[in-house]
Design an enzyme around this catalytic site. Sequence first.
Site, PDB file in Angstrom:
ATOM      1  N   TYR A 164       0.931  -1.224  -0.115  1.00  0.00           N
ATOM      2  CA  TYR A 164      -0.009  -0.144  -0.033  1.00  0.00           C
ATOM      3  C   TYR A 164       0.876   1.214   0.136  1.00  0.00           C
ATOM      4  CZ  TYR A 164      -0.220  -0.390   5.355  1.00  0.00           C
ATOM      5  OH  TYR A 164       0.082  -0.523   6.563  1.00  0.00           O
ATOM      6  N   GLU A 165       0.216   2.232  -0.177  1.00  0.00           N
ATOM      7  CA  GLU A 165       0.676   3.666  -0.316  1.00  0.00           C
ATOM      8  C   GLU A 165       1.501   3.594  -1.523  1.00  0.00           C
ATOM      9  OE1 GLU A 165      -0.087   6.752   0.791  1.00  0.00           O
ATOM     10  OE2 GLU A 165      -0.467   5.503   2.498  1.00  0.00           O
ATOM     11  N   GLY A 166       1.479   3.232  -2.658  1.00  0.00           N
ATOM     12  CA  GLY A 166       2.072   2.934  -3.809  1.00  0.00           C
ATOM     13  C   GLY A 166       2.935   1.924  -3.715  1.00  0.00           C
TER      14      GLY A 166
END
Lengths: 611, 251
Positions: free
Chosen positions: A441-443
């Site tokens: 997550y978060e890119g």
Amino acid sequence: MPNFIVQERDQRFLLFEVLNVQSLFSHPKFSELSEDVASMVLDEAQKLATEVVYPTLSTGDKEGCRLENGQVYVPKAFHACYRAYCEAAWNSIDISKEAGGQGFPRILGTAVREWFSHNFAFLSYPDLTQGASHLIDGFGSEEQKNKYLPGMVSGKWAGTMCLTEPQAGSDVGALTTKAIRQPDGTFRIKGTKVFITGGDHDLTENIIHPVLARIEGDPAGTKGISLFLVPKFLVNKDGTLGNRNDFEIGKIEEKLGIHGSSTCLINFGDNGECYAELLGNEREGMKIMFLMMNGARLSVGMQGVASASAAYLHALQYAKERLQGTSIERFKDPTAPRVPIIEHPDVRRMLLWMKSHAEAIRALLYFTSFCLDKWETAASEEEGESWRGLVEILTPVCKAFASEAGFQVADMAVQVYGGAGYTQDYPAEQLLRDSRIAPIYEGTNGIQALDLVGRKLAMKSGAYFRGLLEHMGQSLGEFEETPATAEIAKAVRKALGRIEEAAFIFMQASAEGRLVVPLSYAHPFLRMFGTVVCAWLLTWEAAVAAKKLEEAKSAGKALEVGEDKEAAFYQGKLLSARYFATNVLPQVEALFQGIQSQDLSMVEMHEESFA
Amino acid sequence: MKLLVAVKRVPDPEAKIRVKPDGNSIVTEQLKFVINPFDEIAVEEALRIKEKLGGEVVVLSIGPSEAAEQVRTALAMGADRGVLVKTDGAYADPGIIARALAEVAKQEGFDVLLMGKQAVDTDYGQTCGMLAQILGVPCASFAYKVEVEGESKRLVVVREVDGGLETKLIGMPCIVTADLRLNEPRYASLPGIMKAKKKEIRQISLEELGVEVTPKLRVESLEEPPKRQGGRKVGSVEELVRALHDEAKVI
């Protein structure tokens, strides 16, 4: 309470002896701080983390979240945790004083966060709220700040970030959520968001969702995206809560780990009545969101550090207690006493691998946070730019390299425990499951690698990249002068040269229209990059440790490792750095050879051949 | 209400204690110190009484200069100011501590003086009784619950005793010692820590207080507890009873 969370001594060493964060306290912004106060802050964070937050790691995992009649309920134990966390104001430690926060430097916020990040299922709620508060503080109108910030900064209300849609994950520009303009200047949102962390819960009376959406008529792609604030309950003029907004929690995900963190599917505006306010300017949503995402990327990197640190400390304890086999000297004697497994070279190999990686990524995250403070407190614009450059380049490395190392260390912890590590009787398996989300997550880490190679290397015509290389090269010069670190510093310098060569290969390939080369090798490049920066930081730490040992010796205090905890610690730093330089750093060469070959087998392969 | 709380600097109960080669003191270098956990409960109780009835909470400590850290921690929890009586390396037995506390208590004046039921380093549990005797005030030890009785100058103290609870009514000024279940101490907050930095800690020496510094107790020697031996399996009840009787000599 015993501490299986943070390598306490290493944390203080890094803050006060290596980075010398005390240098920030002379800045007027932080004049109320001193080493004593910072130290007390860390003591108190440790207390709350070990006594209150850590015990809910396992209970939160077992209980998980549930969705009932449209409302999400978090593990019961999280409620007391959340109250204690917010009452002591840890949730607002690095939010500005103007916004009602505590106004501490980032580096102290980061150090404090390491105490709580081991239980990221819990921390995700206040951490996302903090991120959303930063957004409103930075881009909200005065009215919005007054309306939302007090509740969010005190922890009475929560925040999230709503980006991902079923067809728009890494490709945010493909999002289809619509914002419909109203005559009164507000908007109505319609669309579906998925994988929303903390999308709903019962910790707070209200939740403010920053939502990315496209105003009807705006262009496709990221350029047409705007950002909106969508409260769960509308907020009246007098600050009281009004009607429930028009959106529903469709489901919560059943996940591999972080079971205490609610991951929601949200349907906005099924009845066409989902109230939203524009945050910042129209069509600037991505730019604004990136600001929050930079902080969030460091948070996820910190999750990697915390996983590594906690996994290492648990495995270390187990290795000291678990009796199995005999010592090497008496391996042929069946009557020889059983020894703790920490005496076996293969277990030591794993422990030192874990220790050196945990300490390396801690240094990476702390150094980057410190650069953020240096940037914000720089005396001149030029000086600020040079610190900013380091932050820009290192942010994707922090996220990707630390999240991968965090998972790998957790994996090795399971191995140290052996069969016991594979059971739920010990926390190793949970740390492994929980830490697996961080590279995603978060890119995703793939996206981070593209950000590093595609954007950051070329930023300011490559000035930021060159700035970092120079910064590292310069200090390596010093470490080469110190006898204790001369060898490893030379090895790091050689590897640093490979980074430059690899970047040059990418540049040439791009100039010749073969963009597919940097795209295919972005991740190996990021791994090279992360490994070299970490080796550099460990060399720096070793140089400081060597100096401390030297000072003690010349002061007549000949420190004996067996007798003196401090001597043992510094000796550990020297060996940790040497191990990393001799056993991990050579991987840079292997990765470089792949890049140098510019082999494109992964691209040439026909889909059918991936059989 | 004027509330005094005595706190002692003790080694972290989680820390591994090592005896110095001289055999009558412990290695304090690199040892982590905390507020005696029972004293922390006393601080919490004082803060709760103040929050209900108003007044002032003053924290007292007798110990080395470093004990200022523990006073500061109590100030971060919310106490108003501190007094530190410095012993500067001298050994202070419960008698010296009680006399020093008595002097400070006389200077300050108080309605209730609270402290933990014992310190977890030496486990004497002597100070409270001695102090009450010197000051000529009543004391209630092992408090499980403390309430101020209406407007009166009396305290209702519920104590934990063998086999149940005992309720006492004592007049103020008085001394109360906190037991484990009296309350759960709060955690210091970040704003609390920042405020504590600015709060006053008055530092005085034992001599300035006029307290006789020759201890009546002397530590002869300290020993580490014997290392635990591994257990063994026995084949029958008879064997177990014999082992307990002949070897362990516990029956």
